[in-house]
Design a protein around this motif. Structure first.
Motif, PDB file in Angstrom:
ATOM      1  N   ASN A 203     -88.920   3.729  -2.506  1.00 49.02           N
ATOM      2  CA  ASN A 203     -88.511   2.381  -2.885  1.00 49.02           C
ATOM      3  C   ASN A 203     -87.044   2.231  -2.512  1.00 49.02           C
ATOM      4  OD1 ASN A 203     -87.680   0.011  -4.135  1.00 49.02           O
ATOM      5  ND2 ASN A 203     -89.008   0.300  -5.902  1.00 49.02           N
ATOM      6  N   ALA A 204     -86.769   1.383  -1.565  1.00 47.43           N
ATOM      7  CA  ALA A 204     -85.405   1.227  -1.059  1.00 47.43           C
ATOM      8  C   ALA A 204     -84.441   0.729  -2.132  1.00 47.43           C
ATOM      9  CB  ALA A 204     -85.396   0.273   0.133  1.00 47.43           C
ATOM     10  N   GLN A 205     -84.981   0.137  -3.203  1.00 49.88           N
ATOM     11  CA  GLN A 205     -84.138  -0.382  -4.270  1.00 49.88           C
ATOM     12  C   GLN A 205     -83.804   0.675  -5.311  1.00 49.88           C
ATOM     13  OE1 GLN A 205     -82.979  -3.412  -3.709  1.00 49.88           O
ATOM     14  NE2 GLN A 205     -84.275  -3.380  -1.884  1.00 49.88           N
ATOM     15  N   GLN A 206     -84.422   1.839  -5.204  1.00 54.13           N
ATOM     16  CA  GLN A 206     -84.198   2.899  -6.180  1.00 54.13           C
ATOM     17  C   GLN A 206     -83.440   4.058  -5.525  1.00 54.13           C
ATOM     18  OE1 GLN A 206     -88.045   3.990  -7.682  1.00 54.13           O
ATOM     19  NE2 GLN A 206     -88.209   2.196  -8.991  1.00 54.13           N
ATOM     20  N   SER A 207     -82.790   4.855  -6.365  1.00 59.10           N
ATOM     21  CA  SER A 207     -82.082   6.025  -5.851  1.00 59.10           C
ATOM     22  C   SER A 207     -83.032   7.219  -5.778  1.00 59.10           C
ATOM     23  CB  SER A 207     -80.883   6.357  -6.735  1.00 59.10           C
ATOM     24  OG  SER A 207     -81.301   6.577  -8.074  1.00 59.10           O
TER      25      SER A 207
ATOM     26  N   TYR B  28     -79.353   5.534   2.402  1.00 58.16           N
ATOM     27  CA  TYR B  28     -80.196   5.561   1.199  1.00 58.16           C
ATOM     28  C   TYR B  28     -79.313   5.704  -0.042  1.00 58.16           C
ATOM     29  CZ  TYR B  28     -83.697   6.710   4.739  1.00 58.16           C
ATOM     30  OH  TYR B  28     -84.502   6.688   5.856  1.00 58.16           O
ATOM     31  N   GLN B  29     -79.896   5.348  -1.171  1.00 63.77           N
ATOM     32  CA  GLN B  29     -79.209   5.550  -2.441  1.00 63.77           C
ATOM     33  C   GLN B  29     -79.497   6.983  -2.903  1.00 63.77           C
ATOM     34  OE1 GLN B  29     -79.427   2.314  -5.383  1.00 63.77           O
ATOM     35  NE2 GLN B  29     -80.613   1.141  -3.894  1.00 63.77           N
TER      36      GLN B  29
END
Length: 282
Positions: free
Chosen positions: A63-67, A137-138
């Protein structure tokens, strides 16, 4: 008891069994987490403008929104970036399964294959790879692992850059390049000279001399019968870290040679992650 009542009773008694069977089948059929197909990444090394490579495998549920955390796996002498991606030996398969289970980004660099040994150029490449990953990435935590030359290089890099590494799992490593006497032509090419000519470079890349740098959890596996990379320096490093009250695990198999089993490889990886997560908790 009439037949209707008997049938109703038989159905009611069988329902828990049917439910149990259905649930057991559903759980058994639940797919194991996987990593994506390997991406062969090429980049231009900042230190000498050469073309270098690493393999990237992403979590199945990225998930690109998560680290996410990342596991970097360093290959052994004579191999390249594909060793920890394709081989079924215990160290390699355990690293892939561990990354998949915990949904980690999985990276396997050449770091100047095939005779890497974490010399200055290999070190610069790995710093650059970590920097690039953090831009794309995160990244929460960066874990480092490897076997043999890769295990030795993991300890070297963590001692040189403790601010970049959140956990190390080194399998069958050496922690002292001043006393290590195998693969000397390759190590000399990587380090830039012989240990007689540049002893400070060999000391700099010997983890045993810098225990205070290991602020992250460290797990090590060694074999008592290992003639290729003798275990004594890694044992000494682990003992010093224990005296410093650092989170350290040493799996020492007296009858084992130059390899680490799947089970032991997975254990050192899990220890590294669990202790790192505990360190990060407020």
């Amino acid at each position: 008891m009439n037949r209707y009542v008997q049938n109703r009773l038989r159905i009611s008694l069988s329902l828990p069994i049917i439910y149990f069977c259905v649930m057991t089948t559903a759980l058994a059929a639940e797919p194991e987490p996987k990593l994506s197909a390997p991406q062969d990444i090429t980049f231009t090394a900042r230190c000498d403008q050469s073309q270098q490579r690493y393999i990237l495998m992403l979590p199945e549920m990225l998930n690109a929104q998560q680290s996410h955390s990342v596991l970097i796996a360093l290959h052994g002498h004579g191999s390249d970036r594909w060793q920890f991606v394709k081989e079924q030996r215990g160290e390699c398969k355990a690293a892939r399964d561990f990354a998949a289970k915990h949904q980690l980004l999985y990276v396997s660099p050449d770091y100047r294959a095939r005779t890497s040994w974490m010399g200055p150029q290999a070190e610069a490449d790995l710093v650059q790879i970590i920097d690039d990953l953090k831009k794309q990435y995160q990244i929460k935590q960066v874990y480092l692992c490897g076997g043999s030359m890769g295990g030795s290089s993991s300890l070297t890099f963590a001692a040189l850059h403790p601010e970049l590494i959140d956990g190390v799992a080194a399998m069958n490593p050496t922690a002292n390049h001043l006393e290590y006497d195998k693969f000397q032509p390759a190590i000399q090419a990587s380090f830039g000279g012989t240990k007689q000519d540049i002893p400070e470079e060999y000391k700099k890349r010997s983890a045993e001399y810098w225990p205070e740098k290991f602020t992250m959890p460290v797990s090590i596996s060694v074999g008592g019968q290992d003639q290729l990379v003798p275990p004594d320096s890694a044992r000494r490093l682990a003992q010093i870290l224990k005296q410093l009250n650092r989170p350290v695990l040493l799996i020492d198999r007296p009858r084992q040679g130059h390899s680490t089993s799947y089970e032991d490889s997975y254990s050192v990886l899990e220890f590294m992650r669990e202790k790192s997560v505990q360190q990060k908790q407020p």
